[in-house]
Write a protein that holds these residues in place. Sequence first.
Motif, PDB file in Angstrom:
ATOM      1  N   ARG A  95      15.673  79.471 -81.191  1.00 28.37           N
ATOM      2  CA  ARG A  95      15.337  78.294 -80.465  1.00 28.37           C
ATOM      3  C   ARG A  95      16.474  77.893 -79.761  1.00 28.37           C
ATOM      4  O   ARG A  95      17.444  77.321 -80.477  1.00 28.37           O
ATOM      5  N   HIS A 113      18.453  75.456 -77.118  1.00 26.05           N
ATOM      6  CA  HIS A 113      18.420  74.030 -76.101  1.00 26.05           C
ATOM      7  C   HIS A 113      19.296  73.942 -75.062  1.00 26.05           C
ATOM      8  O   HIS A 113      20.533  74.398 -75.279  1.00 26.05           O
ATOM      9  N   PRO A 134      15.857  81.282 -89.467  1.00 26.71           N
ATOM     10  CA  PRO A 134      15.772  80.841 -88.157  1.00 26.71           C
ATOM     11  C   PRO A 134      16.664  79.851 -87.687  1.00 26.71           C
ATOM     12  O   PRO A 134      17.403  79.378 -88.596  1.00 26.71           O
ATOM     13  N   SER A 144      12.454  80.261 -76.687  1.00 23.90           N
ATOM     14  CA  SER A 144      12.368  80.479 -78.120  1.00 23.90           C
ATOM     15  C   SER A 144      12.366  82.093 -78.186  1.00 23.90           C
ATOM     16  O   SER A 144      11.193  82.935 -77.531  1.00 23.90           O
ATOM     17  N   ASP A 157      18.635  77.045 -84.837  1.00 24.61           N
ATOM     18  CA  ASP A 157      18.385  76.283 -83.469  1.00 24.61           C
ATOM     19  C   ASP A 157      19.910  76.257 -82.654  1.00 24.61           C
ATOM     20  O   ASP A 157      20.974  76.098 -83.575  1.00 24.61           O
ATOM     21  N   SER A 207      22.278  75.453 -85.901  1.00 25.29           N
ATOM     22  CA  SER A 207      21.905  74.796 -87.114  1.00 25.29           C
ATOM     23  C   SER A 207      20.743  75.504 -87.428  1.00 25.29           C
ATOM     24  O   SER A 207      19.972  76.363 -86.736  1.00 25.29           O
ATOM     25  N   THR A 208      20.405  75.236 -88.678  1.00 21.63           N
ATOM     26  CA  THR A 208      18.946  75.625 -89.138  1.00 21.63           C
ATOM     27  C   THR A 208      17.851  74.633 -88.838  1.00 21.63           C
ATOM     28  O   THR A 208      18.251  73.661 -88.550  1.00 21.63           O
ATOM     29  N   PRO A 209      16.796  75.008 -89.027  1.00 21.00           N
ATOM     30  CA  PRO A 209      15.751  73.907 -88.679  1.00 21.00           C
ATOM     31  C   PRO A 209      15.739  72.738 -89.517  1.00 21.00           C
ATOM     32  O   PRO A 209      15.107  71.837 -88.967  1.00 21.00           O
ATOM     33  N   ASP A 210      16.128  72.770 -90.675  1.00 19.67           N
ATOM     34  CA  ASP A 210      16.380  71.595 -91.456  1.00 19.67           C
ATOM     35  C   ASP A 210      17.558  70.581 -91.001  1.00 19.67           C
ATOM     36  O   ASP A 210      18.017  69.741 -91.554  1.00 19.67           O
ATOM     37  N   LEU A 221      14.318  72.191 -75.182  1.00 16.35           N
ATOM     38  CA  LEU A 221      14.113  73.645 -75.670  1.00 16.35           C
ATOM     39  C   LEU A 221      13.862  74.602 -74.199  1.00 16.35           C
ATOM     40  O   LEU A 221      13.127  74.020 -73.346  1.00 16.35           O
ATOM     41  N   THR A 242      14.022  83.750 -85.595  1.00 11.46           N
ATOM     42  CA  THR A 242      13.618  83.062 -84.425  1.00 11.46           C
ATOM     43  C   THR A 242      14.713  82.261 -84.143  1.00 11.46           C
ATOM     44  O   THR A 242      15.134  81.521 -84.792  1.00 11.46           O
TER      45      THR A 242
END
Length: 699
Positions: free
Chosen positions: A61, A63, A295, A72, A297, A485-488, A69, A59
């Motif tokens: 996302r 920005h 996933p 997606s 970003d 980046s990753t979601p974290d 956002l 996934t």
Amino acid sequence: MPAPKSPSPRRAGRWLRNLFRIGLIAFAAAVVALVIAVGVTMASLPSFPAMMQKPNGQTVRVHAADGTLIVSLGPSYGDWLPYDRIAPVMRDAMVAVEDRRFYSHFGIDPIGIARMFYVAKRLHDEGRRLQGGSTITQQLARNLFLSSNYTYGRKIREALLALALERKFSKQQILELYLNRVYFGGGAYGIDAAARKFFGHPGDHLSLAEASIIAGLVKAPSHYSPSADPQAAVDRARVVLDVMQDAGAITPAQAERAHPEAVTFAPEPKQNSVRYFTDWALAQLDTLVDDQNAPLDVWTTLDLRMQKAADDAIHRTTPAGLQAALVSMENDGAVRAMVGGTDYVSSIYNRATQSVRQPGSAFKLFVYLTALEGGVKPGDPVVDQPVTIDGWSPRNSSRKYLGQIDVRNAFAFSINTVAAQIGQKVGFASIADMAHRFGISTPINTHPSMVLGTSDVRLLDMTRAFASISANGVAVQPYGILKVSTPDGTVLYQHQAGEPRVLVAPFVAAEMTDLLQTAVNTGTARAAQIGRPVAGKTGTTSSNKDGWFLGFSSGLTTGVWMGRDDAKPIPGLQGGRNPAQAFSAYMQVALNTRPVQQFDTQVTLPEWQLEPDDEAYYGDPNQQFSNDEGDTAPAADQPETPPQPTVPLDESVAQPPADEVPPRVAVQRQPGTPPRIDQRWLDDVLRDQRQPAQAPPPR
């Protein structure tokens, strides 16, 4: 002769008993082997909580520059719905249409298999592959553990896994797993994701009509998807209702009251021009990050306010039936807005980055850059007169020749005969080298007519070239991704500005800016004025097939193209009209929060008009040529030769002191012996001239 003796009944019975024993032993061995295989497979199956985890699937996302956002992409899984939260009509619809004997078989349906083989020969005779026959449990096994490749080996493994699943889990657990993991199309996995996508509400409360629509999607998600074909989805839902009625899951009265045609589908998100930008930017991910499954970003350079302004400007100024494209970037290459066409839904083809078209007079940027680098000055005299080069005779649309004028006015009014003379003087190969040096990635021909822009180029490349002039001659590399980046929050990629690469000396870029702003002040590009200093150039190709305007102001460079995809002539299309108007409409909004920046050279020219930028040929009428928007020739009481500018070029700013000018740059080239200028030559000439340029931070 005596007749042969027949086998005794005792011997025949013994043979049959032995055959039966062998068959019984073989059957017992097969059963034991099957039990062992099922047991081993069952032991290797994950636990129920483990199988509730979302499957792999990247996934992304995306920005905008401010963190908003904007889109997606990738699979959607929704919330996990336990069995008792799944609407009974949804459970009944799925069982009826996909596996009517689900609650009675042990993972494999012998009746269904018999029916499958019954029709197998007919399908084979028709050239079609055998479909169906799989139970819900088999489908779950395939979705969870196997690929979709249709082979006998895969079918055997699928059956073995189905038997193991039935031994390890209850029917309710299997149906819960299936309804939360099956693909319903449009990127939606599971009934909650499907209900949210197609109906705009969660999947724990569904009407009979909605359930029939969702259940009907499993057979062919792309074909029956409400997003792609609402009528096909409704027709398929009616089939599901008939099957449910035949299976006894609903009564005829319930089927009659369902009315799937009355279901309101959730509107699809508008696929606006932002998708042109995201398609272009995300295509670069493969070269920026290695992880193609986790996933992500993606933080981009896109400015949503500027993007909306670009979209509005294109839609307001593009004539009906035409396509248009716009690219806008900072001096460091950060792309702030991109429009690749008038409607992304009807055409995802990105005319800003993929289309190659002739630029017309916009290509004269490289003609005059080559001349300026060779020592020509904006105020130098040139002669507008008939010229023939290798049998080619360019003409001015007014059919008049103005005699002696200066370089500045020749460029501002796009005098074709002067451009041809300059091309012959500096060398057509040198002009092609200059174009490639500034980022033109397409082939450039070196025929004399190339000075009028007869080689195909991309809008993104041309905008990049003009941005390099705005950046004082430093190379600009367009980019759209700031960070991945990753979601974290783990940063996988961060954009870093490269070492500045000087394309031309700063004073050459300043002199080119002098010419470009003159074209906007009083030349063919006056429709591009925005109430602050702006520099730019129009371009129009033969028979008005393409209209261009490219320019910059206050650190922002924007290019606009208009035309037809089939390159048919468009009466009235001129670079100085609609494209210049689109540029002006966009830039007035895009720059309204920025302070006004003055150019190094400020020139005020008289308000009379000289020469239509109508580029044509004497000779072969099939040759491609350019003709920018024309202005009328001077009035009768005005001189044929224009007066000199009222405000002269500020030489102290436009060029360095005489003792700092590299000899190769300062000396005017001689006709017939043009040097071949490339990056190596420029590096040698400017070795002592260069100073590191500071690129502005992304906005």
